[in-house]
Design a protein around this motif. Structure first.
Motif, PDB file in Angstrom:
ATOM      1  N   PRO A  46      12.518   9.326   2.263  1.00  0.00           N
ATOM      2  CA  PRO A  46      12.764   9.119   3.699  1.00  0.00           C
ATOM      3  C   PRO A  46      11.872   9.969   4.590  1.00  0.00           C
ATOM      4  N   ARG A  47      11.506  11.161   4.153  1.00  0.00           N
ATOM      5  CA  ARG A  47      10.668  12.011   4.998  1.00  0.00           C
ATOM      6  C   ARG A  47       9.199  11.623   4.910  1.00  0.00           C
ATOM      7  N   GLN A  48       8.728  11.333   3.690  1.00  0.00           N
ATOM      8  CA  GLN A  48       7.314  11.019   3.514  1.00  0.00           C
ATOM      9  C   GLN A  48       6.969   9.630   4.068  1.00  0.00           C
ATOM     10  N   PHE A  49       7.826   8.667   3.774  1.00  0.00           N
ATOM     11  CA  PHE A  49       7.547   7.284   4.210  1.00  0.00           C
ATOM     12  C   PHE A  49       8.823   6.711   4.839  1.00  0.00           C
ATOM     13  N   PRO A  50       9.172   7.142   6.051  1.00  0.00           N
ATOM     14  CA  PRO A  50      10.440   6.687   6.640  1.00  0.00           C
ATOM     15  C   PRO A  50      10.501   5.182   6.875  1.00  0.00           C
ATOM     16  N   VAL A  51       9.416   4.585   7.346  1.00  0.00           N
ATOM     17  CA  VAL A  51       9.425   3.139   7.639  1.00  0.00           C
ATOM     18  C   VAL A  51       9.576   2.341   6.349  1.00  0.00           C
ATOM     19  N   GLU A  52       8.776   2.672   5.351  1.00  0.00           N
ATOM     20  CA  GLU A  52       8.815   1.938   4.087  1.00  0.00           C
ATOM     21  C   GLU A  52      10.167   2.103   3.396  1.00  0.00           C
ATOM     22  N   TYR A  53      10.687   3.352   3.421  1.00  0.00           N
ATOM     23  CA  TYR A  53      11.982   3.584   2.776  1.00  0.00           C
ATOM     24  C   TYR A  53      13.080   2.787   3.487  1.00  0.00           C
ATOM     25  N   ARG A  54      13.043   2.787   4.805  1.00  0.00           N
ATOM     26  CA  ARG A  54      14.056   2.034   5.541  1.00  0.00           C
ATOM     27  C   ARG A  54      13.949   0.538   5.246  1.00  0.00           C
ATOM     28  N   ASN A  55      12.752   0.013   5.082  1.00  0.00           N
ATOM     29  CA  ASN A  55      12.564  -1.399   4.748  1.00  0.00           C
ATOM     30  C   ASN A  55      13.188  -1.725   3.396  1.00  0.00           C
TER      31      ASN A  55
END
Length: 232
Positions: A46-55
């Motif tokens: 979530p911290r490194q890739f918030p957009v991708e993780y949320r997707n």
């Protein structure tokens, strides 16, 4: 007891088999997708890739909604599989970043170690240079002292005066006590005896008198002069 005809029993069994065959299998990717989402959360996704993780989370939640609301196992499984595929890509990217961070940490540690070693070598070189300079200074000082001593040994001895001009108020003991004469007041009889032609009274001298200063006298002469001086 009722006996069912064999044909009826066979029909019932066939219906059961068909029902089991036509029932949709439970989603096969749900647990793996759920575990991967949790794993990404634990590994800084979530911290490194918030957009991708949320997707990925939204894709998994969409599958959950299809499964729970629409009761469509096949479509839900498609979302679970998509979430799993996205999660695998994100996991690979996180691992790549982790490797890069570890390599950067190793590089920085190596640079710090190299700088520390260079500073240590520079300190040792400076200390060695300081020690060398100190040795050279001491050597130069010793050589200069030796040169001065050698030069002093070669210098001719200071010639002692063979005559002395009397100054106003001086006496024979005062003249004999002068450093360049005898440096001994008790040797004044030597001067008196050498100048009897112009000194009648050893207690009376005249300014301007030029007195002869004996230089070559024996030990016995000196003893006798001191004895005579002690009587006067």
């Amino acid at each position: 007891m009722v006996r069912w005809p064999t044909a009826i029993l066979l029909l019932v069994c066939c219906c059961l088999v068909v029902a089991c065959a036509t029932q949709a299998p439970p989603p096969s990717w749900r647990l793996q997708a759920m575990a991967l989402v949790d794993d990404l959360s634990l590994h800084d996704g979530p911290r490194q890739f918030p957009v991708e993780y949320r997707n990925i989370v939204e894709t998994f939640e969409h599958g959950e909604a299809v499964l729970q609301v629409q009761k469509n196992d096949r479509e839900a499984d498609a979302y679970y599989l998509l979430a799993l595929q996205k999660g695998d890509l994100l996991k690979a990217e996180l691992q790549r970043l982790k490797r890069e961070a570890e390599e950067e940490a190793r590089r920085q540690a190596a640079e710090r170690a190299a700088r520390a070693e260079e500073e240590r070598l520079q300190r040792e070189a400076a200390q060695a240079e300081a020690r060398l300079q100190e040795r050279n200074r001491l050597k130069a000082a010793a050589e200069a002292a030796a040169a001065r001593a050698k030069a002093a040994s070669k210098e001719p001895p200071v010639a002692l005066p063979s005559t002395y001009t009397v100054r106003r108020g001086e006496t024979l003991p005062q003249i004999a006590g002068r450093t360049e004469i005898y440096n001994d007041v008790s040797l004044w009889p030597l001067i008196y005896r050498a100048n009897r032609d112009q000194i009648r009274d050893p207690k009376r001298l005249w300014p301007g008198q030029v007195l002869t200063i004996p230089r070559h006298f024996s030990h016995d002469d000196a003893v006798e002069a001191r004895r005579y001086s002690g009587k006067k």
